[in-house]
Design an enzyme around this catalytic site. Structure first.
Site, PDB file in Angstrom:
ATOM      1  N   LYS A   1      -3.483   4.153  -3.021  1.00 44.03           N
ATOM      2  CA  LYS A   1      -4.172   4.682  -3.551  1.00 44.03           C
ATOM      3  C   LYS A   1      -2.690   6.525  -3.666  1.00 44.03           C
ATOM      4  CE  LYS A   1      -8.820   4.681  -2.647  1.00 44.03           C
ATOM      5  NZ  LYS A   1      -8.881   4.074  -1.535  1.00 44.03           N
TER       6      LYS A   1
ATOM      7  N   MET B   1      -8.085   9.871   8.883  1.00 44.18           N
ATOM      8  CA  MET B   1      -8.200  10.019   7.347  1.00 44.18           C
ATOM      9  C   MET B   1      -8.981  11.223   7.858  1.00 44.18           C
ATOM     10  SD  MET B   1      -8.609   6.878   6.055  1.00 44.18           S
ATOM     11  CE  MET B   1      -9.556   5.786   7.154  1.00 44.18           C
TER      12      MET B   1
ATOM     13  N   ASP C   1       0.623  -1.554   0.140  1.00 34.80           N
ATOM     14  CA  ASP C   1       0.121   0.306   0.194  1.00 34.80           C
ATOM     15  C   ASP C   1       0.780   1.809   0.106  1.00 34.80           C
ATOM     16  OD1 ASP C   1      -2.372  -0.920  -0.065  1.00 34.80           O
ATOM     17  OD2 ASP C   1      -2.860  -0.538   2.279  1.00 34.80           O
TER      18      ASP C   1
HETATM   19  N1  SAH Z   1      -4.189   0.594   9.279  1.00 36.57           N
HETATM   20  C1  SAH Z   1      -3.583   1.670   9.106  1.00 36.57           C
HETATM   21  C2  SAH Z   1      -4.569   2.764   9.035  1.00 36.57           C
HETATM   22  C3  SAH Z   1      -4.986   3.612   7.273  1.00 36.57           C
HETATM   23  S1  SAH Z   1      -6.012   4.625   7.549  1.00 36.57           S
HETATM   24  C4  SAH Z   1      -3.006   1.658  10.457  1.00 36.57           C
HETATM   25  O1  SAH Z   1      -3.803   0.999  11.092  1.00 36.57           O
HETATM   26  O2  SAH Z   1      -2.357   2.209  11.580  1.00 36.57           O
HETATM   27  C5  SAH Z   1      -4.792   5.530   6.730  1.00 36.57           C
HETATM   28  C6  SAH Z   1      -4.883   6.798   8.303  1.00 36.57           C
HETATM   29  O3  SAH Z   1      -3.696   6.211   8.783  1.00 36.57           O
HETATM   30  C7  SAH Z   1      -3.996   8.210   7.204  1.00 36.57           C
HETATM   31  O4  SAH Z   1      -5.194   8.713   7.166  1.00 36.57           O
HETATM   32  C8  SAH Z   1      -3.321   8.577   9.004  1.00 36.57           C
HETATM   33  O5  SAH Z   1      -4.552   8.981   9.588  1.00 36.57           O
HETATM   34  C9  SAH Z   1      -3.399   7.312   9.123  1.00 36.57           C
HETATM   35  N2  SAH Z   1      -1.630   7.078   9.282  1.00 36.57           N
HETATM   36  C10 SAH Z   1      -1.387   5.935   8.215  1.00 36.57           C
HETATM   37  N3  SAH Z   1       0.171   6.258   9.032  1.00 36.57           N
HETATM   38  C11 SAH Z   1       0.871   7.416   9.322  1.00 36.57           C
HETATM   39  C12 SAH Z   1       1.439   7.863   9.136  1.00 36.57           C
HETATM   40  N4  SAH Z   1       3.645   7.501   9.575  1.00 36.57           N
HETATM   41  N5  SAH Z   1       1.720   9.355  10.563  1.00 36.57           N
HETATM   42  C13 SAH Z   1       0.580   9.328  10.635  1.00 36.57           C
HETATM   43  N6  SAH Z   1      -0.415   9.353   9.943  1.00 36.57           N
HETATM   44  C14 SAH Z   1      -1.039   7.575   9.268  1.00 36.57           C
END
Ligand code: SAH
Length: 273
Positions: free
Chosen positions: A73, A187, A51
């Protein structure tokens, strides 16, 4: 080195068999947050479908000859649809490949891993699920915010800032505002103004602390502190970047009393670990 330590400790990590799909969480960025199971999976995979939020440094841990396919995406670019990704996982598994589906954070936390697991089950494809460290926990930790603190909160709520149509979900805002002292949004950058306004209308204080942690656990990590009432303005003027975890609640104020050393990959000088 790591493999030797694992063997010496008598730990058995599963072999990746041909024709299997492993749904794996890569954590939020810092490769140091990969689990041993994730590392084991990356080492053995033939194909890695990854991803957008998977840090490139995690991919560098793959063995030579591993094939990488981007399945995420990217803003402004055509991205594969979820059903196409699922079809590709099934196709590769049926070609007898060791197929690794690598996702940012945890595959089941706002990661659509559930949909993939349902489809693999329905098509009788053998698969494993390897959880990862979710951004909503790691991001606050990396800046010194404990997501729970005994004196402050007895629960946390993890929330997405948009539903499948891209709008702010139709929450019971009063229940959300009163339910847990600490709210962690994923998000939510696009709709931050509306979200903060609804929370204030539902009873949260306009002066309550909020932190934005962008690119958490990577060398470009930044953190911005403000209040619910000022958040929308600050996001605009400071141009706070996505991806960002947003945390609201009194635990944010504890940061003034907590000053951890940065973890290795965030050090300016390379640390020897
Ligand atoms: N499965 C992922 C979340 C995916 S949804 C998890 O468990 O972390 C995508 C959202 O995750 C982004 O819009 C942001 O809000 C958050 N996110 C993911 N990686 C991030 C990072 N390194 N720093 C800050 N926010 C992050």
């Amino acid at each position: 080195m790591i493999r030797n330590s694992i063997k010496q400790a008598g730990l058995e990590l599963p072999p990746f068999k041909k024709g299997e799909v492993w749904l794996v969480g890569a954590g939020p960025g810092d490769p140091g947050l990969l689990t041993l199971h994730a590392l084991n999976a990356i080492n053995q995979a033939d194909y890695i479908l990854y991803d957008a939020l998977v840090d490139e440094r995690c991919l560098e841990l793959a063995s030579q000859g591993t094939i990488f396919e981007f399945a995420g995406k990217r803003p402004g670019q055509p991205s594969p649809k979820q059903h196409e990704i699922i079809a590709r996982l099934i196709e590769l598994a049926r070609e007898n490949k060791k197929v690794l589906r690598l996702k940012g954070g945890d595959p089941f936390v706002f990661g659509r891993g559930g949909e993939e697991a349902i489809a693999l089950t329905a098509h009788s494809i053998p698969f494993r699920i390897i959880p990862g460290i979710t951004a909503g926990i790691a991001a606050p930790a990396y800046v010194g915010i404990p997501v729970t603190s005994r004196q402050i909160n007895q629960s946390i709520t993890f929330i997405t800032g948009h539903d499948t149509s891209g709008c702010v979900p139709d929450f019971d805002w009063t229940a959300l505002a009163r339910g847990a002292g600490v709210l962690v949004f994923y998000m939510a950058m696009k709709h931050i103004g509306e979200i903060c306004q609804k929370l204030i209308e539902a009873g949260r204080g306009a002066d309550e602390s909020i932190a934005f942690i962008s690119h958490a656990t990577t060398p470009s990590q930044t953190v911005t502190f403000t209040t619910l009432g000022k958040a929308e303005q600050i996001v605009k003027t400071q141009k706070i970047a996505s991806p960002s975890i947003i945390i609201i609640g009194k635990v944010v104020d504890l940061v003034a009393q907590i000053t951890p050393l940065p973890l290795s990959s965030l050090c300016e000088e390379k640390c020897k670990v």
